[in-house]
Every structure is written in structure tokens, then in C-alpha cells.
Scaffold this active site. Structure first.
Site, mmCIF file in Angstrom:
data_model
loop_
_atom_site.group_PDB
_atom_site.id
_atom_site.type_symbol
_atom_site.label_atom_id
_atom_site.label_comp_id
_atom_site.label_asym_id
_atom_site.label_seq_id
_atom_site.Cartn_x
_atom_site.Cartn_y
_atom_site.Cartn_z
ATOM 1 C CE1 TYR A 1 3.154 -7.176 4.845
ATOM 2 C CE2 TYR A 1 2.896 -9.369 5.187
ATOM 3 C CZ TYR A 1 2.861 -7.918 4.912
ATOM 4 O OH TYR A 1 2.027 -8.379 3.373
ATOM 5 C CG ASP B 1 -1.975 -1.004 1.348
ATOM 6 O OD1 ASP B 1 -2.616 -1.709 0.176
ATOM 7 O OD2 ASP B 1 -2.603 -1.253 2.241
#
Length: 255
Positions: free
Chosen positions: A111, A52
Site C-alpha cells: 500500500y 474499498d
């Protein structure tokens, strides 16, 4: 026509995300423009996953097909030259079999969320770390995170634009590690879009307010549609508002 596997790192701050969009510059678009400058072809770059707006990457994997044959090292160097001044670096380029697909070869997504748990303002890590001045109980955060390990219904944490067929996902790793004022949230799984940032925001609430069973949020009945949770405003550019998101893909070796 040779197929090239690219391993890429980038700072996501100036981009609207990985995928080409009408509303701004994208990582995919910058890469394709650089390839066209090198070989004169209109080429589509396929990523292992989409990030994103504002999400950074340590090892995004992608592939592309070009008619001209390049020595992998020279192709890498040429891409880096044409990518300037974009904050994108091609770490490696290698020729792989035509059967290699960056998206479908991805085994796992990793992540890292970086939090600075201190009163002082950020100086060197602005845009890469989320500063939270209130003390966080990282032991409570870690204990809550461990309850989400395994397969769960993550409907509550899904993005409103999620296209995954099922909200049931398996979380393989969810660790909260404190080193002084630095708090790192490390996750590993095959995520639905924006799920990591939503979980990150939930956990910081645990760290500020005390123990909470996050499993009660999974598959909560009565929710008509998923929503996106934003931990806070200081680093809104990153995924779901969490500062310093770093994404890394690990792919199967080409055969």
C-alpha cells in the site's frame, strides 16, 4: 477451459469498491461486463483481494475461466476496449494453470498513501493525495511506525466487518518517506480489512502531536468491537479516509 491471470490498475474514485454490490458500480462488475461483451459468457472474475470504495490499484491481480481460447495479448486489448470509459486498465493477460488462484497465490499486499503537507490547495492531485496543511513531524511518524513492525494484535484497527479469523497480523514494512512537501507512507503485509487506513490516521496524529507508542493501541483491552478510524474528510472516498491509497498485489508465479 483456459484460465487467464489479469493484472489490473484502476482509479477507485467512481466505484463502490472491487466487489459487486447493489449500491453502485464496481471494478469486478465492469470487468465481468467487458468479458461478456467479448465472449458472450457470464464469467466470474476472482480478485487477489478486495479494495474499498475510492481505493486505487497499481497492480491488482485477478483470474477468470472462459471457454473460448484467446491469444493473451488480444484478450487484454479487447478488455481494454470494452472497459472504456471506465478508469480501468488491464496491464497484462496470461494463460495460467488451472491450479492458479489469485486470492490464495497472493504472497503480500503493498500500500502507498500519499500526503501533501503544504498550505496551498491541490490542483493536479485532487482525489489522489490527502492534503494536510499543518506541519508533520515525519521523523516521529517513522519512529512510531517501526514499533509496529512484526506480529501484533491489531484488534483496535480492524474494520467492523472484518471476517479474518484472528486479529494477529504481521507487518513487514512500514516506512514514512518525505520528499519536500510530499509524504509517502509505504506499507507491506497481509492486512485485515481497513487496517492500513486506520494505521495511517494514527500516524498522522503522531506527526501533528508528537511521539506516541502506537503499540499501546494494539489489542487494547475493553474494546468490544473493532472500529474504523478516519484521518480526515478531504479524501473520504479512499480507504478509511486516507487520500491517494494505491494497492498492489504480488502473487506467486504459476507452476
Amino acid at each position: 477451459m483456459p484460465r487467464y491471470k489479469l493484472t489490473i490498475e484502476y482509479d477507485g474514485a467512481p466505484f463502490c469498491g472491487w466487489q459487486i454490490q447493489d449500491n453502485g458500480a464496481s471494478v469486478q462488475g465492469a470487468l465481468e461486463t467487458a468479458i461478456t461483451a467479448i465472449c458472450g459468457e457470464q464469467v466470474r472474475v476472482h480478485g487477489a483481494g478486495r479494495t474499498d470504495a475510492g481505493v486505487h490499484a497499481l497492480a491488482q491481480v485477478a483470474h477468470c475461466d472462459i471457454a473460448k481460447h484467446f491469444v493473451p495479448g488480444r484478450f487484454r486489448d479487447g478488455l481494454n476496449a470494452h472497459l472504456r470509459p471506465h478508469p480501468i486498465g488491464v496491464l497484462s493477460a496470461e494463460i495460467v494453470p488451472d491450479t492458479f488462484e489469485a486470492r490464495f497465490a497472493a504472497k503480500k499486499r503493498h500500500y502507498l498513501y500519499r500526503i501533501s503537507n503544504r498550505r496551498a490547495n491541490l490542483a493536479l492531485d485532487i482525489g489522489h493525495v490527502w492534503r494536510l496543511p499543518r506541519p508533520l513531524d515525519t521523523e516521529a511518524m517513522h519512529a512510531a511506525a517501526q514499533k509496529l513492525i512484526g506480529k501484533h494484535d491489531f484488534t483496535t484497527f480492524r474494520d467492523t466487518e472484518c471476517q479474518a479469523k484472528s486479529p494477529e497480523k504481521t507487518l513487514d514494512q512500514f516506512d514514512i518517506i518525505r520528499v519536500g512537501d510530499a509524504v509517502n507512507i509505504v506499507t507491506s503485509a497481509r492486512y485485515v480489512p481497513a487496517q492500513p487506513g486506520a494505521l495511517d490516521g494514527r500516524l498522522t496524529g503522531v506527526g501533528r502531536r508528537g511521539p506516541l507508542d502506537c503499540r499501546r493501541s494494539c489489542g487494547r483491552p475493553g474494546r468490544k468491537k473493532p472500529r474504523r478510524l478516519r484521518p480526515g474528510r478531504p479524501a473520504r472516498r479512499a480507504l478509511s479516509g486516507a487520500g491517494g491509497v494505491l494497492k498492489q498485489h504480488r502473487c506467486r508465479r504459476p507452476t
